[in-house]
Write an enzyme that holds these catalytic residues in place. Structure first.
Site, short mmCIF file in Angstrom:
data_model
loop_
_atom_site.label_atom_id
_atom_site.label_comp_id
_atom_site.label_asym_id
_atom_site.label_seq_id
_atom_site.Cartn_x
_atom_site.Cartn_y
_atom_site.Cartn_z
N TRP A 67 0.82 -1.20 0.00
CA TRP A 67 0.00 0.00 0.00
C TRP A 67 0.86 1.27 0.00
O TRP A 67 1.75 1.40 -0.81
CB TRP A 67 -1.00 -0.02 1.16
CG TRP A 67 -2.06 -1.07 1.03
CD1 TRP A 67 -2.25 -2.16 1.85
CD2 TRP A 67 -3.10 -1.18 0.03
NE1 TRP A 67 -3.31 -2.92 1.42
CE2 TRP A 67 -3.86 -2.35 0.32
CE3 TRP A 67 -3.47 -0.40 -1.07
CZ2 TRP A 67 -4.95 -2.76 -0.46
CZ3 TRP A 67 -4.56 -0.80 -1.85
CH2 TRP A 67 -5.28 -1.96 -1.54
N SER A 68 0.64 2.19 0.94
CA SER A 68 1.26 3.51 0.83
C SER A 68 2.73 3.56 1.23
O SER A 68 3.36 4.61 1.10
CB SER A 68 0.46 4.54 1.64
OG SER A 68 -0.75 4.82 0.98
N ILE A 69 3.29 2.46 1.69
CA ILE A 69 4.75 2.43 1.79
C ILE A 69 5.35 2.66 0.41
O ILE A 69 6.47 3.18 0.27
CB ILE A 69 5.22 1.10 2.42
CG1 ILE A 69 5.00 1.14 3.95
CG2 ILE A 69 6.68 0.82 2.11
CD1 ILE A 69 5.42 -0.12 4.67
N LYS A 71 4.65 4.91 -1.55
CA LYS A 71 4.90 6.35 -1.70
C LYS A 71 6.31 6.73 -1.26
O LYS A 71 6.91 7.66 -1.82
CB LYS A 71 3.87 7.16 -0.91
CG LYS A 71 2.44 7.08 -1.43
CD LYS A 71 1.52 7.93 -0.58
CE LYS A 71 0.10 7.96 -1.14
NZ LYS A 71 -0.64 6.72 -0.90
#
Length: 379
Positions: A67-69, A71
């Site tokens: 997921w947003s890791i 980013k």
């Protein structure tokens, strides 16, 4: 039978036991956890299962959607271009991507994209998950939009489009997609088992995401004109989408990175280790310092959290995650509780990746327990 594998220094026996206990109890299904201090993996653990039925073991090389890791890896890619003098965070986005000037965005700067303050935090309606799979088309739509709030005045978490925005800059500068750039300039040189999306040849070792419990509220309860509503419905993404072939084939630098604790720590430890990993330099100290140039400090317009954003990374606030201490720390987490914490003062990187998602927006009871235990064992 649930087995925990890997190594850990004796001082982290409590951390190992906490992870083992969570795996045995079912709080975790499968997980990996790494603590790197100055290039030495003092904790490197993995165990549990890749599936809800617990028929497939979580192996040393198991991957999952983080997921947003993702980013944080996308941010690192942008900072690498900054370090090379090819990207200026204080320059208008339109210098590199002229079409982005549309809709009153001529003065939006690169730093605004990297700190979630651009005002472009999603797609205007109509918006579907399938729209995200058309990386170029979605970026073009974002370039044409009018900001949902005045850029630079507040953060509004760029949930699913962060990688489309940063990725388009990478493409304009290098001629390569974000996915290609990360593979060729980050993962491959470092020998890190990480990729944006997941190659079909690797699907047999990918742990499916186990969705979290339903949230207590949904976007329908928000004011339709609010940045939060527009972002969370532009588009809305169900957690189980991460298990589909179309998601794995896409280039979504905000949310579809696939890796494990070891590969995420390997990549992001570059920040804690002065910009280089085992002789491979990604960043200079001067570029790393840019991360701590605070761009927003207040309640985020989209996720509602008190947030302090530097350039590309979140910076600690006690009223957001009390278990991350103050100091020169850059961090972020993935939906469901995965975490990457880079503590430059201690030259330490903490990475936690799992497949059973917990409730909440950022962090979980499990990630809090692991991180607290790590810091309890430090001098």
């Amino acid at each position: 039978m649930t087995t925990l594998h890997g190594t850990s220094e004796p001082r982290f026996a409590g951390l190992r036991e906490t992870l083992r206990r969570n795996l045995v109890s079912g709080e975790e299904i499968g997980a990996s956890l790494v603590v790197d201090i100055d290039g030495e993996r003092v904790v490197d653990l993995w165990g549990g299962h890749r599936d809800v039925a617990r028929t497939a073991a979580w192996e040393e090389d198991t991957l999952t959607n983080v997921w947003s890791i993702t980013k944080t890896v996308t941010s690192l890619a942008a900072l690498m271009l900054v370090d090379r003098g090819e990207l200026d965070v204080y320059a208008p986005v339109a210098r590199y991507w002229p079409e982005f000037a549309a809709g009153g965005k001529r003065d939006v700067e690169v730093r605004h994209l990297l700190s979630h303050t651009s005002g472009v935090s999603g797609l205007e309606q109509p918006a579907t998950v399938e729209d995200l799979y058309d990386t170029t088309g979605a970026a073009a739509r974002m370039a044409a939009q009018t900001p949902w709030w005045k850029p630079g005045t507040a953060s509004g978490y760029h949930v699913m489009n962060y990688g489309h925005l940063i990725g388009e800059l990478v493409h304009r500068i290098t001629g390569r997609s974000l996915r290609q750039f990360v593979a060729e300039e980050v993962a491959r040189p470092l020998g890190a088992d990480f990729q944006i999306g997941a190659a079909e040849a690797d699907w047999t070792r990918v742990a499916d995401i186990v969705p979290p419990p339903p949230p207590p509220s949904d976007p329908a309860a928000l004011t339709t004109a609010s940045p939060a509503y527009k972002t969370l419905t532009g588009p809305a993404v169900a957690a189980a989408t991460a298990n589909t072939p179309a998601w794995r084939a896409a280039d979504i630098g905000a949310a579809n990175g696939h890796g494990n604790a070891r590969s995420v720590a390997r990549i992001l430890s570059a920040l804690a280790r002065g910009g280089q990993v085992d002789g491979i330099r990604l960043l200079s100290e001067k570029t790393i310092d840019l991360i701590f140039d605070v761009q927003a400090d207040g309640v985020d317009l989209v996720n509602g959290l008190p947030s302090r954003w530097g350039v590309g990374f979140a910076l600690p606030r006690k009223d957001t995650l009390s278990w991350i201490p103050e100091g020169r720390i850059a961090f972020w987490g993935g939906w469901g509780g995965s975490m990457i914490i880079v503590d430059l003062d201690r030259r330490m990187t903490i990475s936690y990746v799992m497949n059973k998602m917990g409730p909440g927006i950022l962090g979980s009871d499990r990630s809090a327990a692991y991180v607290r235990t790590v810091y309890d064992q430090l001098p």
